[in-house]
Enzyme design. Structure first.
Site, PDB file in Angstrom:
ATOM      1  N   ALA A  52      -1.457  -1.307   4.166  1.00 23.90           N
ATOM      2  CA  ALA A  52      -3.011  -1.379   4.445  1.00 23.90           C
ATOM      3  C   ALA A  52      -3.260  -2.178   5.468  1.00 23.90           C
ATOM      4  CB  ALA A  52      -3.535  -1.896   3.054  1.00 23.90           C
ATOM      5  N   GLU A  53      -2.895  -3.492   5.736  1.00 26.57           N
ATOM      6  CA  GLU A  53      -3.411  -4.321   6.539  1.00 26.57           C
ATOM      7  C   GLU A  53      -3.262  -3.954   7.902  1.00 26.57           C
ATOM      8  OE1 GLU A  53      -1.497  -5.066   4.227  1.00 26.57           O
ATOM      9  OE2 GLU A  53      -2.519  -6.249   2.599  1.00 26.57           O
ATOM     10  N   ASN A  90      -2.927  -1.022   8.875  1.00 23.19           N
ATOM     11  CA  ASN A  90      -3.676   0.626   9.073  1.00 23.19           C
ATOM     12  C   ASN A  90      -5.176  -0.258   9.752  1.00 23.19           C
ATOM     13  OD1 ASN A  90      -1.910   2.178   8.200  1.00 23.19           O
ATOM     14  ND2 ASN A  90      -2.958   2.178   5.914  1.00 23.19           N
ATOM     15  N   TYR A 100      10.118   1.598  -1.986  1.00 21.20           N
ATOM     16  CA  TYR A 100      11.361   0.758  -1.851  1.00 21.20           C
ATOM     17  C   TYR A 100      11.085  -0.386  -0.840  1.00 21.20           C
ATOM     18  CZ  TYR A 100      13.166   5.378  -3.300  1.00 21.20           C
ATOM     19  OH  TYR A 100      13.491   6.427  -4.075  1.00 21.20           O
ATOM     20  N   ARG A 128      -2.618  -1.918  -6.827  1.00 21.42           N
ATOM     21  CA  ARG A 128      -1.412  -1.279  -6.720  1.00 21.42           C
ATOM     22  C   ARG A 128      -0.830  -1.565  -8.068  1.00 21.42           C
ATOM     23  NH1 ARG A 128      -4.048   0.365  -3.387  1.00 21.42           N
ATOM     24  NH2 ARG A 128      -3.436   0.644  -1.165  1.00 21.42           N
ATOM     25  N   ALA A 175     -20.511   4.393   0.487  1.00 19.33           N
ATOM     26  CA  ALA A 175     -20.428   3.013   0.123  1.00 19.33           C
ATOM     27  C   ALA A 175     -21.541   2.153  -0.064  1.00 19.33           C
ATOM     28  CB  ALA A 175     -19.443   1.933   0.995  1.00 19.33           C
ATOM     29  N   ALA A 207      -7.911   6.150   4.254  1.00 19.34           N
ATOM     30  CA  ALA A 207      -9.319   6.224   4.581  1.00 19.34           C
ATOM     31  C   ALA A 207     -10.187   4.913   4.114  1.00 19.34           C
ATOM     32  CB  ALA A 207      -9.931   7.327   3.658  1.00 19.34           C
ATOM     33  N   ASP A 216      -8.703   1.914   4.167  1.00 22.82           N
ATOM     34  CA  ASP A 216      -8.419   0.945   5.333  1.00 22.82           C
ATOM     35  C   ASP A 216      -9.372   1.192   6.507  1.00 22.82           C
ATOM     36  OD1 ASP A 216      -6.438   0.129   3.681  1.00 22.82           O
ATOM     37  OD2 ASP A 216      -4.930   1.374   4.200  1.00 22.82           O
ATOM     38  N   ASP A 231      -1.582   7.717   7.669  1.00 20.51           N
ATOM     39  CA  ASP A 231      -2.625   6.574   7.213  1.00 20.51           C
ATOM     40  C   ASP A 231      -3.576   5.997   8.188  1.00 20.51           C
ATOM     41  OD1 ASP A 231      -1.103   7.017   4.880  1.00 20.51           O
ATOM     42  OD2 ASP A 231      -0.529   4.721   4.603  1.00 20.51           O
TER      43      ASP A 231
HETATM   44  O1  KDG Z   1      -4.123   1.809   2.137  1.00 22.09           O
HETATM   45  C1  KDG Z   1      -3.097   3.065   2.365  1.00 22.09           C
HETATM   46  C2  KDG Z   1      -1.884   2.141   1.863  1.00 22.09           C
HETATM   47  O2  KDG Z   1      -1.755   2.325   0.453  1.00 22.09           O
HETATM   48  C3  KDG Z   1      -0.646   2.535   2.375  1.00 22.09           C
HETATM   49  O3  KDG Z   1      -0.619   2.428   3.836  1.00 22.09           O
HETATM   50  C4  KDG Z   1       0.723   1.941   1.869  1.00 22.09           C
HETATM   51  O4  KDG Z   1       0.037  -0.375   1.895  1.00 22.09           O
HETATM   52  C5  KDG Z   1       0.533   0.453   1.323  1.00 22.09           C
HETATM   53  C6  KDG Z   1       0.738   0.397  -0.187  1.00 22.09           C
HETATM   54  O5  KDG Z   1       1.007  -0.575  -0.277  1.00 22.09           O
HETATM   55  O6  KDG Z   1       0.568   1.240  -0.913  1.00 22.09           O
END
Ligand code: KDG
Length: 317
Positions: A35-36, A38, A105, A170, A230, A256, A258, A294
């Site tokens: 994410a970061e 991205n 993984y 997550r 948003a 999207a 990110d 991504d």
């Molecule tokens: O926001 C996209 C992310 O989910 C992806 O690039 C992977 O960072 C990630 C994750 O931990 O799921």
């Protein structure tokens, strides 16, 4: 010059090359994820000076990540090559109906070994930055990664950087209870909190979570509504919604959110008001959702201008 610092785990993603149950997929397309990372690439494409802090393994996947970030113009001085752990991987199924399976993984990965010392190594860059962006994924990776997030916020506070925090819950990495206990105080330290309604509910509790965070002192809470656009919450004015761009054909929505953060941050750095920042975020998110990968669809500044100019007339295909 570094304007923005992002910190987190960059991963290699392996995406199924066709829509099928994972058990039947033989070929995968490799891409760079996280994410970061991205957000860093999204900002670099928009012309901002951005540095990424993280760890990758001393392996080919780590090299691929480092090369990609550099090629995009991201400063990788804060990217440590860790010889004692492998680069994290995620595997993504593709299905036309229902949720696609994602496998991580990344337990014990190089990225999960991120530590406060990695942040200290580029302390001056953080102190002199204008913006620091972190997310709720990193604290889920390990105690040392959580401390790295705390440390980068501490250093931002020593300087003048604004801090944004994308909840990015997550559930594969930790329980809701663990996430809430760790992320709630972290979110309250930020100037800008991004999240969807579900994520904000976990962090701040209840349907009025965004307002609760504002009441707790967060200057801006941005509720991401996906295709709906948003909504911004703040202490000085009523909530403000900017609708999303109409997209006729969503190719791959992952990333999207990110891209939205990158667009929002870039607009704020250019001195634009919050509604404009929401529009930039929506346009960047839509652009990423119409391209595989991504970060691949993240627009350049010229592309963004064209999207914004046409966004009231055109439909993205
Ligand atoms: O926001 C996209 C992310 O989910 C992806 O690039 C992977 O960072 C990630 C994750 O931990 O799921």
């Amino acid at each position: 010059m570094t304007e923005v610092v992002t910190l987190g785990e960059a991963l290699v993603g392996l995406a199924a090359d066709r829509a099928a149950p994972l058990a039947d997929v033989a070929l995968f397309r490799r891409y760079v994820a996280g994410a970061e990372a991205n957000v860093a690439v999204g900002l670099a494409r928009l012309g901002r000076g951005v540095a990424f802090v993280g760890r990758v393994g001393a392996d080919g996947f780590g090299t691929a990540i480092e090369r990609r970030l550099r090629a995009e113009g991201v400063d990788t001085a804060g990217l440590t090559i860790d010889p004692d752990a492998a680069t994290g991987i995620l595997v993504r199924e593709r299905r036309a109906l229902g949720a696609s399976e994602v496998l991580y993984y990344r337990r014990g990965s190089a990225g999960s070994r991120l530590a406060a010392t990695d942040v200290d190594a580029i302390a001056e860059t953080v102190r002199s930055a204008q913006w620091v962006h972190v997310s709720g994924i990193t604290p889920a990776l390990s105690p040392s990664a959580r401390l790295a997030v705390e440390r980068v916020i501490d250093l931002a506070r020593e300087g003048a950087a604004r801090v944004s925090f994308d909840v990015n819950l997550r559930r594969k990495l930790w329980s809701e209870g663990e996430a809430a206990a760790t992320l709630a105080p972290m979110a309250r330290r930020a100037d800008v909190v991004f999240g969807d309604e579900d994520e904000l509910g976990v962090v701040a509790g209840g349907p009025d979570a965004a307002q609760r965070l504002v009441d707790a002192g967060v200057a801006s809470v941005i509720v991401k509504l996906g295709a709906g656009g948003a909504t911004a919450y703040g202490p000085a004015s009523p909530p403000w919604t900017e609708p999303g761009l109409a997209i006729a054909n969503v190719v791959d929505p992952v990333g999207a959110g990110d891209a939205f953060c990158a667009g929002f941050i870039a607009a704020r750095l250019e001195g634009h008001d919050q509604p404009t920042a929401l529009r930039w975020g929506n346009a960047c998110g839509a652009a990423v959702a119409t391209v595989e990968g991504d970060m691949d669809g993240a627009p350049t500044r010229a592309e963004l201008d064209r999207l914004l100019a046409g966004s009231e007339r055109d439909t993205l295909r």
